[in-house]
Design a protein around this motif. Structure first.
Motif, PDB file in Angstrom:
ATOM      1  N   MET A 159       0.844  -1.186   0.000  1.00 17.57           N
ATOM      2  CA  MET A 159       0.000   0.000   0.000  1.00 17.57           C
ATOM      3  C   MET A 159       0.886   1.244   0.000  1.00 17.57           C
ATOM      4  O   MET A 159       1.832   1.345   0.769  1.00 17.57           O
ATOM      5  N   ALA A 160       0.560   2.183  -0.865  1.00 19.96           N
ATOM      6  CA  ALA A 160       1.365   3.394  -0.987  1.00 19.96           C
ATOM      7  C   ALA A 160       1.099   4.342   0.172  1.00 19.96           C
ATOM      8  O   ALA A 160      -0.012   4.431   0.687  1.00 19.96           O
ATOM      9  N   LYS A 161       2.150   5.017   0.572  1.00 18.72           N
ATOM     10  CA  LYS A 161       2.035   6.015   1.636  1.00 18.72           C
ATOM     11  C   LYS A 161       1.447   7.301   1.069  1.00 18.72           C
ATOM     12  O   LYS A 161       1.881   7.761   0.022  1.00 18.72           O
ATOM     13  N   PRO A 162       0.437   7.896   1.733  1.00 18.27           N
ATOM     14  CA  PRO A 162      -0.092   9.159   1.208  1.00 18.27           C
ATOM     15  C   PRO A 162       0.915  10.283   1.404  1.00 18.27           C
ATOM     16  O   PRO A 162       1.695  10.282   2.344  1.00 18.27           O
ATOM     17  N   SER A 163       0.863  11.233   0.495  1.00 15.43           N
ATOM     18  CA  SER A 163       1.775  12.362   0.614  1.00 15.43           C
ATOM     19  C   SER A 163       1.294  13.289   1.729  1.00 15.43           C
ATOM     20  O   SER A 163       0.133  13.276   2.126  1.00 15.43           O
ATOM     21  N   MET A 164       2.197  14.108   2.231  1.00 12.79           N
ATOM     22  CA  MET A 164       1.853  15.036   3.307  1.00 12.79           C
ATOM     23  C   MET A 164       0.854  16.086   2.808  1.00 12.79           C
ATOM     24  O   MET A 164      -0.012  16.526   3.555  1.00 12.79           O
ATOM     25  N   ARG A 165       0.963  16.461   1.550  1.00 17.54           N
ATOM     26  CA  ARG A 165       0.041  17.450   0.999  1.00 17.54           C
ATOM     27  C   ARG A 165      -1.369  16.888   0.946  1.00 17.54           C
ATOM     28  O   ARG A 165      -2.339  17.562   1.295  1.00 17.54           O
ATOM     29  N   ALA A 166      -1.513  15.628   0.525  1.00 18.99           N
ATOM     30  CA  ALA A 166      -2.831  15.001   0.470  1.00 18.99           C
ATOM     31  C   ALA A 166      -3.403  14.818   1.867  1.00 18.99           C
ATOM     32  O   ALA A 166      -4.599  15.027   2.093  1.00 18.99           O
ATOM     33  N   ALA A 225      -2.713  16.647   4.556  1.00 20.91           N
ATOM     34  CA  ALA A 225      -3.088  17.961   5.069  1.00 20.91           C
ATOM     35  C   ALA A 225      -4.394  18.440   4.442  1.00 20.91           C
ATOM     36  O   ALA A 225      -5.254  18.983   5.138  1.00 20.91           O
ATOM     37  N   SER A 226      -4.563  18.222   3.148  1.00 18.16           N
ATOM     38  CA  SER A 226      -5.806  18.620   2.486  1.00 18.16           C
ATOM     39  C   SER A 226      -6.996  17.851   3.036  1.00 18.16           C
ATOM     40  O   SER A 226      -8.072  18.416   3.247  1.00 18.16           O
ATOM     41  N   ALA A 227      -6.811  16.568   3.283  1.00 14.89           N
ATOM     42  CA  ALA A 227      -7.897  15.754   3.831  1.00 14.89           C
ATOM     43  C   ALA A 227      -8.254  16.197   5.246  1.00 14.89           C
ATOM     44  O   ALA A 227      -9.437  16.257   5.601  1.00 14.89           O
ATOM     45  N   LEU A 228      -7.256  16.512   6.051  1.00 17.63           N
ATOM     46  CA  LEU A 228      -7.539  16.971   7.414  1.00 17.63           C
ATOM     47  C   LEU A 228      -8.241  18.325   7.424  1.00 17.63           C
ATOM     48  O   LEU A 228      -9.143  18.563   8.236  1.00 17.63           O
ATOM     49  N   ILE A 229      -7.848  19.208   6.528  1.00 18.88           N
ATOM     50  CA  ILE A 229      -8.512  20.512   6.440  1.00 18.88           C
ATOM     51  C   ILE A 229      -9.961  20.333   6.002  1.00 18.88           C
ATOM     52  O   ILE A 229     -10.871  20.957   6.559  1.00 18.88           O
ATOM     53  N   ALA A 230     -10.200  19.467   5.025  1.00 20.14           N
ATOM     54  CA  ALA A 230     -11.571  19.230   4.563  1.00 20.14           C
ATOM     55  C   ALA A 230     -12.416  18.591   5.663  1.00 20.14           C
ATOM     56  O   ALA A 230     -13.580  18.965   5.851  1.00 20.14           O
TER      57      ALA A 230
END
Length: 112
Positions: free
Chosen positions: A1-8, A10-15
């Motif tokens: 399983m691929a590790k999510p990027s920090m940008r993704a 952060a965007s998910a947490l903000i949403a």
């Protein structure tokens, strides 16, 4: 399983946070402000309680812009071309930002 990027992430947490506060706490807070202002403003309390929600949203947006501008500093000088920090074929140009270019993705050379 691929590790999510920090940008993704952060965007998910903000949403997620915006959704929880915006749809969960937002109407409750507007109702509490409306009840608190009803004695002073009567039927105009609804107007001012909704205005407080708009002001709070605008303040939050301005804080996001301020945070984005304050986080643009670099930790050090840009890496030199050919250093281990840069993969082969990529060059570094120093200016306001560090720009990495891959010649394989250059629109000038990728003509069919």
């Amino acid at each position: 399983m691929a590790k999510p990027s920090m940008r993704a992430l952060a965007s998910a947490l903000i949403a997620l946070t915006a959704t929880c506060f915006g749809q969960g706490v937002g109407p409750l807070a507007v109702g509490v402000v409306n009840d608190a202002l009803r004695g002073s403003y009567g039927t105009d309390a609804v107007r001012y309680s909704l205005l407080s929600a708009a002001i709070t949203t605008t303040l939050g947006a301005l804080l996001f812009v301020w945070a984005a501008r304050s986080g643009t500093t670099r930790a050090g000088p840009p890496p030199e071309a050919g250093s281990p920090a840069l993969p082969p074929g990529e060059t570094c140009q120093a200016g306001d930002e560090t720009i990495l270019r891959n010649p394989r993705n250059d629109p000038e050379t990728d003509r069919p």
